[in-house]
Design a protein around this motif. Structure first.
Motif, PDB file in Angstrom:
ATOM      1  N   GLY A 234      67.006  47.801  35.043  1.00 15.05           N
ATOM      2  CA  GLY A 234      66.910  46.340  35.057  1.00 15.05           C
ATOM      3  C   GLY A 234      67.763  45.764  36.181  1.00 15.05           C
ATOM      4  O   GLY A 234      67.302  44.937  36.982  1.00 15.05           O
ATOM      5  N   VAL A 245      62.451  40.544  34.094  1.00 10.61           N
ATOM      6  CA  VAL A 245      62.387  41.943  33.664  1.00 10.61           C
ATOM      7  C   VAL A 245      62.098  41.962  32.164  1.00 10.61           C
ATOM      8  O   VAL A 245      62.894  41.482  31.353  1.00 10.61           O
ATOM      9  CB  VAL A 245      63.701  42.702  33.962  1.00 10.61           C
ATOM     10  CG1 VAL A 245      63.567  44.158  33.532  1.00 10.61           C
ATOM     11  CG2 VAL A 245      64.065  42.612  35.427  1.00 10.61           C
ATOM     12  N   VAL A 247      60.984  44.420  28.908  1.00 10.05           N
ATOM     13  CA  VAL A 247      60.994  45.831  28.494  1.00 10.05           C
ATOM     14  C   VAL A 247      60.096  46.003  27.285  1.00 10.05           C
ATOM     15  O   VAL A 247      60.120  45.167  26.370  1.00 10.05           O
ATOM     16  CB  VAL A 247      62.441  46.274  28.129  1.00 10.05           C
ATOM     17  CG1 VAL A 247      62.459  47.720  27.662  1.00 10.05           C
ATOM     18  CG2 VAL A 247      63.363  46.083  29.323  1.00 10.05           C
ATOM     19  N   LEU A 262      72.475  45.389  27.743  1.00  9.13           N
ATOM     20  CA  LEU A 262      71.126  45.017  28.187  1.00  9.13           C
ATOM     21  C   LEU A 262      71.078  43.550  28.600  1.00  9.13           C
ATOM     22  O   LEU A 262      70.476  43.186  29.602  1.00  9.13           O
ATOM     23  CB  LEU A 262      70.116  45.306  27.064  1.00  9.13           C
ATOM     24  CG  LEU A 262      69.886  46.803  26.847  1.00  9.13           C
ATOM     25  CD1 LEU A 262      69.301  47.082  25.475  1.00  9.13           C
ATOM     26  CD2 LEU A 262      68.983  47.370  27.930  1.00  9.13           C
ATOM     27  N   ILE A 267      68.065  41.558  31.649  1.00 14.79           N
ATOM     28  CA  ILE A 267      66.754  41.769  31.013  1.00 14.79           C
ATOM     29  C   ILE A 267      66.379  40.517  30.224  1.00 14.79           C
ATOM     30  O   ILE A 267      67.202  39.956  29.489  1.00 14.79           O
ATOM     31  CB  ILE A 267      66.788  43.045  30.149  1.00 14.79           C
ATOM     32  CG1 ILE A 267      66.700  44.220  31.113  1.00 14.79           C
ATOM     33  CG2 ILE A 267      65.650  43.093  29.136  1.00 14.79           C
ATOM     34  CD1 ILE A 267      67.127  45.495  30.596  1.00 14.79           C
ATOM     35  N   ILE A 270      62.830  42.049  25.233  1.00 17.09           N
ATOM     36  CA  ILE A 270      62.495  43.431  24.863  1.00 17.09           C
ATOM     37  C   ILE A 270      61.522  43.385  23.687  1.00 17.09           C
ATOM     38  O   ILE A 270      61.835  42.819  22.634  1.00 17.09           O
ATOM     39  CB  ILE A 270      63.758  44.227  24.466  1.00 17.09           C
ATOM     40  CG1 ILE A 270      64.789  44.203  25.607  1.00 17.09           C
ATOM     41  CG2 ILE A 270      63.401  45.665  24.089  1.00 17.09           C
ATOM     42  CD1 ILE A 270      66.083  44.924  25.310  1.00 17.09           C
TER      43      ILE A 270
END
Ligand code: R5P
Length: 300
Positions: A234, A245, A247, A262, A267, A270
């Protein structure tokens, strides 16, 4: 057919049985003060001569959850179930699918052999770490790939060819990335990983010719454990001018300070599959695998 939930079924047992219109039972599980695990099946008579699906995720407390699963299978054999199959959304130990150093065990082989030897003839799991891990089971294993779940979610966010690229953190994730990029009609790239032999430091590199400036990156992996892999990539992608970004990973373990790491690596979101217990955090969103599990059962 009957579904039996153990202590870590994530609420999936009830949803699966409801969707199939079959009976659902929850095993009585406790841990004795000395740490030993105890399992008792409810309504044992109703399980006789039945095909039984036992639902249990193997994280957290892998070792206790495995013992619980083994005890429940023994109890099902004891009451005379006709067939025992398991639904294991997260398969622990699947990363130890070979010996990396002399003297090691092949942990996943031991686990899968043990299940088979106890009489389990079918396993449904979600995104097991590798084909190698899967190859050790002598019965029938159905490995659900959550590609479609992720793709539908990403499509709903307006991801498209002009603005996004799929990124595999290493060679092990190439197939996942390739399948997701096919679904989304996007390009994918596999990151090269270099380890400094002296400092042990890990460095990531994109293929030279690729310009990702202003694009959105979708990193895909199977497991987020300490978060190190995804956080490093990332950060690296951000340094190359990537815009957002995102995930996608089947299993979010988030060990220790993984979530902090994270978050600080830039990021944005997610997406996970509900294969281990949910963590309530704005960074995370869980996708429900019930439909895919039911589809796998009906295909068997
Ligand atoms: C490794 O082969 C796996 O596919 C994952 O990339 C790895 O387990 C992630 O671990 P962590 O989050 O600790 O970097």
């Amino acid at each position: 057919m009957i579904v039996v939930s153990l202590s870590n079924d994530l609420g999936l047992g009830a949803k699966i049985s409801k969707s199939l219109g079959i009976k659902h039972l929850t095993a009585h599980v406790k841990v004795f003060p000395d740490g030993e695990v105890y399992v008792r099946l409810p309504e044992p008579q109703s399980l006789k001569n039945e095909v039984v699906y036992v639902v249990q995720s193997l994280y957290p407390n892998q070792n206790d959850k495995i013992v619980e699963l083994l005890l429940s299978i023994d109890a099902l054999n004891e009451v005379g179930a006709k067939e025992v199959r398991t639904i294991i959304p997260y398969m622990a130990y699947s990363r130890q699918d070979r010996t990396f150093l002399d003297g090691e065990a092949i942990s996943i082989r031991l686990l899968l052999n043990t299940l088979y030897n106890l009489g389990v003839n079918g396993i449904i799991t979600i995104d097991i770490h590798s084909k190698k891990a899967m190859s050790y089971f002598k019965g029938k294993m159905f490995n659900i790939l959550p590609t479609k779940l992720f793709a539908d979610k990403l499509k709903s966010l307006g991801i498209d060819k002009s603005n996004a690229i799929v990124v595999a953190p290493d060679e092990g994730a190439r197939e996942r990335a390739s399948k997701l990029s096919n679904e989304l009609n996007l390009e994918y790239v596999v990151i090269k990983k270099f380890r400094d032999r002296v400092t042990g430091e890990i460095r990531h590199e994109l293929p030279r010719e690729l310009n990702v400036k202003g694009m959105n990156a979708i990193i895909i992996d199977d497991i987020i454990s300490t978060g190190g892999t995804v956080a490093n990539i990332g950060k690296y992608l951000r340094s190359k001018g990537v815009n957002k970004v995102i995930v996608v990973a089947a299993h979010g373990l988030f060990v220790g300070n993984a979530l902090e790491r994270l978050r600080s690596s830039g990021i944005d979101k997610i997406f996970l599959v509900l294969t281990v217990p949910k963590i309530d955090d704005p960074l995370l969103e869980y996708l429900d695998p019930t439909g895919l599990i039911v589809e796998a059962i009906t295909k068997e």
